[in-house]
Every structure is written in structure tokens, then in C-alpha cells.
Design a protein around this motif. Structure first.
Motif, PDB file in Angstrom:
ATOM      1  N   ALA A  37       0.826  -1.207   0.000  1.00 52.38           N
ATOM      2  CA  ALA A  37       0.000   0.000   0.000  1.00 52.38           C
ATOM      3  C   ALA A  37       0.862   1.259   0.000  1.00 52.38           C
ATOM      4  N   LYS A  38       2.035   1.174   0.647  1.00 51.30           N
ATOM      5  CA  LYS A  38       2.889   2.347   0.742  1.00 51.30           C
ATOM      6  C   LYS A  38       3.714   2.499  -0.545  1.00 51.30           C
ATOM      7  N   PRO A  39       3.809   3.720  -1.068  1.00 52.30           N
ATOM      8  CA  PRO A  39       4.553   3.957  -2.317  1.00 52.30           C
ATOM      9  C   PRO A  39       6.013   3.534  -2.237  1.00 52.30           C
ATOM     10  N   GLU A  40       6.656   3.801  -1.086  1.00 48.50           N
ATOM     11  CA  GLU A  40       8.079   3.456  -0.968  1.00 48.50           C
ATOM     12  C   GLU A  40       8.283   1.936  -0.991  1.00 48.50           C
ATOM     13  N   GLU A  41       7.348   1.190  -0.411  1.00 47.44           N
ATOM     14  CA  GLU A  41       7.437  -0.261  -0.448  1.00 47.44           C
ATOM     15  C   GLU A  41       7.201  -0.785  -1.861  1.00 47.44           C
ATOM     16  N   LEU A  42       6.279  -0.144  -2.543  1.00 42.66           N
ATOM     17  CA  LEU A  42       5.974  -0.527  -3.923  1.00 42.66           C
ATOM     18  C   LEU A  42       7.190  -0.329  -4.822  1.00 42.66           C
ATOM     19  N   ILE A  43       7.874   0.793  -4.619  1.00 45.22           N
ATOM     20  CA  ILE A  43       9.062   1.084  -5.423  1.00 45.22           C
ATOM     21  C   ILE A  43      10.167   0.073  -5.130  1.00 45.22           C
ATOM     22  N   ALA A  44      10.342  -0.270  -3.856  1.00 49.78           N
ATOM     23  CA  ALA A  44      11.383  -1.235  -3.478  1.00 49.78           C
ATOM     24  C   ALA A  44      11.095  -2.606  -4.085  1.00 49.78           C
ATOM     25  N   ASP A  45       9.829  -3.026  -4.058  1.00 48.58           N
ATOM     26  CA  ASP A  45       9.473  -4.328  -4.627  1.00 48.58           C
ATOM     27  C   ASP A  45       9.603  -4.332  -6.147  1.00 48.58           C
ATOM     28  N   LYS A  46       9.290  -3.214  -6.759  1.00 48.36           N
ATOM     29  CA  LYS A  46       9.452  -3.119  -8.218  1.00 48.36           C
ATOM     30  C   LYS A  46      10.927  -3.254  -8.589  1.00 48.36           C
ATOM     31  N   THR A  47      11.777  -2.580  -7.831  1.00 52.22           N
ATOM     32  CA  THR A  47      13.218  -2.685  -8.082  1.00 52.22           C
ATOM     33  C   THR A  47      13.687  -4.123  -7.908  1.00 52.22           C
ATOM     34  N   ALA A  48      13.210  -4.787  -6.859  1.00 56.69           N
ATOM     35  CA  ALA A  48      13.590  -6.179  -6.611  1.00 56.69           C
ATOM     36  C   ALA A  48      13.098  -7.091  -7.728  1.00 56.69           C
ATOM     37  N   ASP A  74      13.508 -22.626 -21.292  1.00 60.28           N
ATOM     38  CA  ASP A  74      13.594 -21.370 -22.042  1.00 60.28           C
ATOM     39  C   ASP A  74      12.248 -21.018 -22.680  1.00 60.28           C
ATOM     40  N   ALA A  75      11.571 -22.000 -23.249  1.00 63.96           N
ATOM     41  CA  ALA A  75      10.295 -21.746 -23.915  1.00 63.96           C
ATOM     42  C   ALA A  75       9.244 -21.234 -22.926  1.00 63.96           C
ATOM     43  N   ILE A  76       9.193 -21.837 -21.736  1.00 65.25           N
ATOM     44  CA  ILE A  76       8.213 -21.398 -20.738  1.00 65.25           C
ATOM     45  C   ILE A  76       8.568 -20.010 -20.218  1.00 65.25           C
ATOM     46  N   GLU A  77       9.859 -19.764 -20.003  1.00 61.23           N
ATOM     47  CA  GLU A  77      10.292 -18.450 -19.516  1.00 61.23           C
ATOM     48  C   GLU A  77       9.937 -17.354 -20.516  1.00 61.23           C
ATOM     49  N   GLN A  78      10.053 -17.637 -21.807  1.00 60.72           N
ATOM     50  CA  GLN A  78       9.704 -16.646 -22.825  1.00 60.72           C
ATOM     51  C   GLN A  78       8.223 -16.277 -22.768  1.00 60.72           C
ATOM     52  N   LYS A  79       7.386 -17.206 -22.313  1.00 56.32           N
ATOM     53  CA  LYS A  79       5.961 -16.918 -22.161  1.00 56.32           C
ATOM     54  C   LYS A  79       5.681 -16.240 -20.816  1.00 56.32           C
ATOM     55  N   TYR A  80       6.426 -16.664 -19.802  1.00 55.21           N
ATOM     56  CA  TYR A  80       6.160 -16.175 -18.451  1.00 55.21           C
ATOM     57  C   TYR A  80       6.676 -14.751 -18.232  1.00 55.21           C
ATOM     58  N   ALA A  81       7.835 -14.436 -18.767  1.00 55.45           N
ATOM     59  CA  ALA A  81       8.467 -13.138 -18.507  1.00 55.45           C
ATOM     60  C   ALA A  81       7.575 -11.949 -18.871  1.00 55.45           C
ATOM     61  N   PRO A  82       6.957 -11.907 -20.066  1.00 50.27           N
ATOM     62  CA  PRO A  82       6.094 -10.764 -20.384  1.00 50.27           C
ATOM     63  C   PRO A  82       4.904 -10.629 -19.432  1.00 50.27           C
ATOM     64  N   VAL A  83       4.379 -11.762 -18.969  1.00 46.13           N
ATOM     65  CA  VAL A  83       3.262 -11.729 -18.029  1.00 46.13           C
ATOM     66  C   VAL A  83       3.715 -11.123 -16.703  1.00 46.13           C
ATOM     67  N   ALA A  84       4.871 -11.551 -16.211  1.00 42.88           N
ATOM     68  CA  ALA A  84       5.389 -11.019 -14.946  1.00 42.88           C
ATOM     69  C   ALA A  84       5.644  -9.516 -15.042  1.00 42.88           C
ATOM     70  N   LEU A  85       6.219  -9.091 -16.151  1.00 37.79           N
ATOM     71  CA  LEU A  85       6.498  -7.661 -16.329  1.00 37.79           C
ATOM     72  C   LEU A  85       5.211  -6.856 -16.457  1.00 37.79           C
ATOM     73  N   ALA A  86       4.206  -7.447 -17.086  1.00 37.50           N
ATOM     74  CA  ALA A  86       2.915  -6.763 -17.207  1.00 37.50           C
ATOM     75  C   ALA A  86       2.275  -6.572 -15.833  1.00 37.50           C
ATOM     76  N   ILE A  87       2.404  -7.562 -14.978  1.00 39.25           N
ATOM     77  CA  ILE A  87       1.861  -7.448 -13.619  1.00 39.25           C
ATOM     78  C   ILE A  87       2.617  -6.379 -12.837  1.00 39.25           C
ATOM     79  N   VAL A  88       3.924  -6.302 -13.048  1.00 39.30           N
ATOM     80  CA  VAL A  88       4.723  -5.248 -12.404  1.00 39.30           C
ATOM     81  C   VAL A  88       4.194  -3.874 -12.795  1.00 39.30           C
ATOM     82  N   ASP A  89       3.918  -3.684 -14.083  1.00 42.31           N
ATOM     83  CA  ASP A  89       3.407  -2.388 -14.548  1.00 42.31           C
ATOM     84  C   ASP A  89       2.018  -2.102 -13.968  1.00 42.31           C
ATOM     85  N   LEU A  90       1.160  -3.116 -13.943  1.00 40.23           N
ATOM     86  CA  LEU A  90      -0.184  -2.916 -13.389  1.00 40.23           C
ATOM     87  C   LEU A  90      -0.119  -2.547 -11.910  1.00 40.23           C
ATOM     88  N   ALA A  91       0.701  -3.278 -11.156  1.00 37.19           N
ATOM     89  CA  ALA A  91       0.820  -2.997  -9.727  1.00 37.19           C
ATOM     90  C   ALA A  91       1.439  -1.622  -9.482  1.00 37.19           C
TER      91      ALA A  91
END
Length: 203
Positions: free
Chosen positions: A71-82, A119-136
Motif C-alpha cells: 500500500a505504501k509507495p516506498e514499499e511498492l518502489i522497493a518491490d518493483k526494483t527487486a 527457455d520456452a516457458i520463460e519466454q511466455k512467463y516473462a512478459p506476463v510477470a512484467l505486465a503485472i509489475v506495470d499494473l501494480a
């Protein structure tokens, strides 16, 4: 045959046996060193790279999940960096694993297939994970949660299974190599003992 000739033959045979002992010893040391080198540079290196991928994948998943809960912006930024740092580590470790697999001509088809699957699964998973990062990061929690449940979790489970399959196979293969090396050492040791006994009998 004169005594001198007999002594000559005896010492000549003894010298030949000593030479054989030396040759067997040098060959045994060289073979052991080569097996150790192959294990460290290939089998163990691939195993370590795969474990690095697994750890980074787990760290990325945790950071992405935490972003949705924060909920806190500073925590959100730290988790995004991680999350982004872990994502980069996944890419680096996976590339290392792929390079070690592709560059070694002795790599089995099973290893190649398992690495390609990761590698094939990671290529599918990575864009999804990054999209969730942007949404959050944009406070779109409901959309992020929906994406986690619908897309992220199934791919994450598949990636975890692919990693486990590779690590299980790699550990089994490592055990086989250790057993084969021990058997080869025992054979060379027995041959060396036999030659030494023969040399002693000649004296």
C-alpha cells in the motif's frame, strides 16, 4: 646365456616394468584430472546455472506478488526494483545455462530438451510477470490480481516443474558420473597394483 646377459635381461625387464608403472600412473592422474575438469566446467557449471535460474525465478515471483499487496509507495518502489533485478538475473543465469548446453558437443539430447523447455516457458512467463509489475506500479490491483490468477500462476507452475525436471536429471547424471569415475579409478588402481606386483616378482 652368460651371467652378464642374464643380468642384462633381468634389469632390462625390470626397467620396462618400472616404465609401465610410470605410464599407468601418469595416465591415471591425467584421466582423473580430465574427469574432474569436465565435471567442474560442464556438469557442475550447468547445475549451478540452473539453480541460479530457479532462485531468481522464485525471487521475481515473490517481488511481483508483494507489489500487488503493498500500500505504501516506498514499499511498492522497493518491490518493483527487486522484481526487475530478479528478472535480469533470470535472463543472465538462463543465458549462461543455454550457452553451457549449446557449446558442449557432449551434451545429451535429454539435457538439450529440458533446457529448451525451460527457455520456452520463460519466454511466455516473462512478459506476463512484467505486465503485472506495470499494473501494480500503476495501482491497478484488481487487474494485476486477475492476471496473476489467470496467466501468471499456471506459467509459474509449469516453469517450476521444468526447473525441477532438469535439476532432478542433472543430479542423477552427476551421481552417475561420480560412480563411473570411482569405477574407472578402481580399475586403474588394480592395474597399477598388478604391474607393481609383477615388478616385485621380477626382482
Amino acid at each position: 646365456m652368460t651371467v652378464r646377459a642374464q643380468l642384462g635381461w633381468a634389469f632390462g625387464g625390470l626397467a620396462l616394468l618400472v616404465l609401465l608403472v610410470v605410464v599407468f600412473a601418469i595416465k591415471g592422474i591425467n584421466d582423473s584430472n580430465q574427469r574432474y575438469k569436465n565435471y567442474v566446467e560442464v556438469t557442475a557449471a550447468r547445475l549451478n546455472a540452473a539453480r541460479e535460474v530457479q532462485v531468481a525465478v522464485q525471487q521475481r515471483a515473490i517481488a511481483v506478488r508483494n507489489m500487488v499487496l503493498r500500500a505504501k509507495p516506498e514499499e511498492l518502489i522497493a518491490d518493483k526494483t527487486a522484481a526487475l533485478q530478479a528478472h535480469a538475473e533470470v535472463g543472465g543465469a538462463l543465458q549462461k545455462l543455454k550457452t553451457l548446453t549449446q557449446e558442449d558437443a557432449r551434451t545429451s539430447e535429454t539435457v538439450r530438451r529440458l533446457v529448451e523447455q525451460i527457455d520456452a516457458i520463460e519466454q511466455k512467463y516473462a512478459p506476463v510477470a512484467l505486465a503485472i509489475v506495470d499494473l501494480a506500479a500503476n495501482q491497478q490491483r484488481e487487474a494485476a490480481v486477475a492476471k496473476i490468477n489467470d496467466e501468471c500462476l499456471p506459467l509459474l507452475r509449469a516453469l517450476d516443474k521444468a526447473m525441477d525436471d532438469y535439476l532432478d536429471y542433472a543430479a542423477q547424471r552427476a551421481s552417475q558420473l561420480v560412480a563411473a569415475s570411482a569405477a574407472e579409478f578402481a580399475l586403474q588402481r588394480n592395474l597399477l597394483i598388478a604391474v607393481c606386483v609383477l615388478a616385485a616378482c621380477r626382482t
